[in-house]
Design an enzyme around this catalytic site. Sequence first.
Site, PDB file in Angstrom:
ATOM      1  N   TYR A  11      11.463  -0.568   2.654  1.00  0.00           N
ATOM      2  CA  TYR A  11      11.289  -1.545   3.693  1.00  0.00           C
ATOM      3  C   TYR A  11      13.142  -2.132   3.130  1.00  0.00           C
ATOM      4  O   TYR A  11      13.625  -1.528   3.257  1.00  0.00           O
ATOM      5  CB  TYR A  11      10.089  -2.823   3.008  1.00  0.00           C
ATOM      6  CG  TYR A  11       8.628  -2.139   2.930  1.00  0.00           C
ATOM      7  CD1 TYR A  11       8.411  -1.279   4.403  1.00  0.00           C
ATOM      8  CD2 TYR A  11       7.989  -2.605   1.969  1.00  0.00           C
ATOM      9  CE1 TYR A  11       6.806  -0.888   4.490  1.00  0.00           C
ATOM     10  CE2 TYR A  11       7.472  -1.687   2.229  1.00  0.00           C
ATOM     11  CZ  TYR A  11       6.081  -0.615   3.519  1.00  0.00           C
ATOM     12  OH  TYR A  11       5.288  -0.660   2.713  1.00  0.00           O
ATOM     13  N   SER A  64       2.228   3.781   4.521  1.00  0.00           N
ATOM     14  CA  SER A  64       3.766   3.638   5.687  1.00  0.00           C
ATOM     15  C   SER A  64       3.851   5.436   4.331  1.00  0.00           C
ATOM     16  O   SER A  64       4.910   5.517   5.403  1.00  0.00           O
ATOM     17  CB  SER A  64       4.733   2.641   5.298  1.00  0.00           C
ATOM     18  OG  SER A  64       4.010   2.341   5.866  1.00  0.00           O
ATOM     19  N   VAL A  88       1.641  -0.772   1.928  1.00  0.00           N
ATOM     20  CA  VAL A  88       2.177  -2.069   1.645  1.00  0.00           C
ATOM     21  C   VAL A  88      -0.335  -1.803   0.733  1.00  0.00           C
ATOM     22  O   VAL A  88      -0.522  -2.429   0.344  1.00  0.00           O
ATOM     23  CB  VAL A  88       0.700  -2.422   2.636  1.00  0.00           C
ATOM     24  CG1 VAL A  88       1.982  -3.153   3.322  1.00  0.00           C
ATOM     25  CG2 VAL A  88       0.260  -2.180   4.250  1.00  0.00           C
ATOM     26  N   TYR A 146      -1.825   7.278  13.746  1.00  0.00           N
ATOM     27  CA  TYR A 146      -1.778   5.805  13.202  1.00  0.00           C
ATOM     28  C   TYR A 146      -1.870   5.376  12.604  1.00  0.00           C
ATOM     29  O   TYR A 146      -2.197   5.729  10.493  1.00  0.00           O
ATOM     30  CB  TYR A 146      -0.713   5.283  13.678  1.00  0.00           C
ATOM     31  CG  TYR A 146       0.102   4.144  13.346  1.00  0.00           C
ATOM     32  CD1 TYR A 146       1.241   4.559  12.370  1.00  0.00           C
ATOM     33  CD2 TYR A 146      -0.244   2.956  13.108  1.00  0.00           C
ATOM     34  CE1 TYR A 146       2.072   4.098  11.269  1.00  0.00           C
ATOM     35  CE2 TYR A 146       0.724   2.295  11.792  1.00  0.00           C
ATOM     36  CZ  TYR A 146       1.641   2.544  11.544  1.00  0.00           C
ATOM     37  OH  TYR A 146       2.222   1.589  10.429  1.00  0.00           O
ATOM     38  N   LYS A 182       4.075   8.160   6.648  1.00  0.00           N
ATOM     39  CA  LYS A 182       5.562   7.933   7.914  1.00  0.00           C
ATOM     40  C   LYS A 182       6.002   9.225   7.460  1.00  0.00           C
ATOM     41  O   LYS A 182       6.838  10.333   8.044  1.00  0.00           O
ATOM     42  CB  LYS A 182       5.586   6.904   7.863  1.00  0.00           C
ATOM     43  CG  LYS A 182       5.393   5.894   8.488  1.00  0.00           C
ATOM     44  CD  LYS A 182       6.225   4.331   8.531  1.00  0.00           C
ATOM     45  CE  LYS A 182       5.308   3.027   8.681  1.00  0.00           C
ATOM     46  NZ  LYS A 182       5.629   1.624   8.682  1.00  0.00           N
TER      47      LYS A 182
HETATM   48  N1  GLU Z   1      -0.831   0.425   7.945  1.00  0.00           N
HETATM   49  C1  GLU Z   1      -0.215   0.076   7.744  1.00  0.00           C
HETATM   50  C2  GLU Z   1       0.559  -1.061   8.919  1.00  0.00           C
HETATM   51  O1  GLU Z   1       0.623  -0.082   9.683  1.00  0.00           O
HETATM   52  C3  GLU Z   1       1.065   0.319   6.394  1.00  0.00           C
HETATM   53  C4  GLU Z   1       2.347  -0.366   6.659  1.00  0.00           C
HETATM   54  C5  GLU Z   1       3.147  -0.103   5.920  1.00  0.00           C
HETATM   55  O2  GLU Z   1       2.429   0.986   4.141  1.00  0.00           O
HETATM   56  O3  GLU Z   1       4.167  -0.221   5.615  1.00  0.00           O
HETATM   57  O4  GLU Z   1       0.764  -2.848   8.713  1.00  0.00           O
END
Ligand code: GLU
Length: 307
Positions: free
Chosen positions: A243, A66, A261, A192, A69
């Site tokens: 989060y 994430s 994650v 993504y 992002k």
């Molecule tokens: N690739 C992970 C997903 O889309 C990223 C989630 C994350 O790191 O929060 O579930």
Amino acid sequence: MSIQVDMESLLLEVLTETSSSASEGKVASYIPELSKADPSLAGVAVMTPDGLFQAGDSSHPFTLQSISKIITLMAALEQRGVEEVFARVGSEPTGDPFNSIVKLETAEHKPLNPMINAGAIAVCSLIPGSSVEERFSIILEMLEAILGRTVQIDQAVYTSEKETGHRNRALAYFLKDTGVLEGDVEEVLDLYFQQCSILVDCTDLARIGMFLAAKGITWSGQRLVSASIVRLVTTFMVTCGMYNASGEFAIQVGIPAKSGVSGGILGAVPGRFGIGTFGPALDPKGNSIVGVKMLRELSHRLDLSIF
Ligand code: GLU
């Protein structure tokens, strides 16, 4: 004592004090390949105008997840402008888990912010290009310019997520149905999944953090994105970067941060530092247990909170 010795011994001290808490957490397993990570790994790196300082497993590679992002959001804002991006994604925290689908139907069709998966997938769809490769190269170009090196993706994690990312697929198809997602759904998802699989280490995160702390100027002095885009992105890091624990993190640590994650956390202390932490054992909200503890300690000892 030199700054180097001070900072390096501080990082080692903080790491030693917190690393045993990894046993309280769990490695992410919903992406099968991530479940292979060693939960006892712990590393930290800090980048300041004086250089790079590190301790522990700071060179151990892990996937960006994430944290990617924020790179894609900067690239989309650069390529498409603020108005077009925020026509597709909102700017409010959700209080829901990162992969939640519920608000897409009950609140408004637009994902609430670009840090949750639905929002990040919508942002991905705005990266221009006639193929996934071309679009991915725009994201890579920005990241590589910040890091001053080329990066690779972890093919095993990419394949694992592509094969099992049913929730993300559901989010993306929902967004297509409501007209939020532009273009081919599978192509956007592929983009993504690739951005999430980019390999980095703590020193890379510290470097990105320093870039944000310097308001968009790279280590070599190049202005890569405008200060106003950095302000937007770091504001999202404060309100949504950790989060649905972002509020508590703001109180306890008080620096713009983004976690992933696989166990990485990127912190940016405006005008001062970039910080990268790594520890794959996560708390129930998906943040690295050791990473959050190290950041809290560093924030207290170095007075880093922006509040
Ligand atoms: N690739 C992970 C997903 O889309 C990223 C989630 C994350 O790191 O929060 O579930």
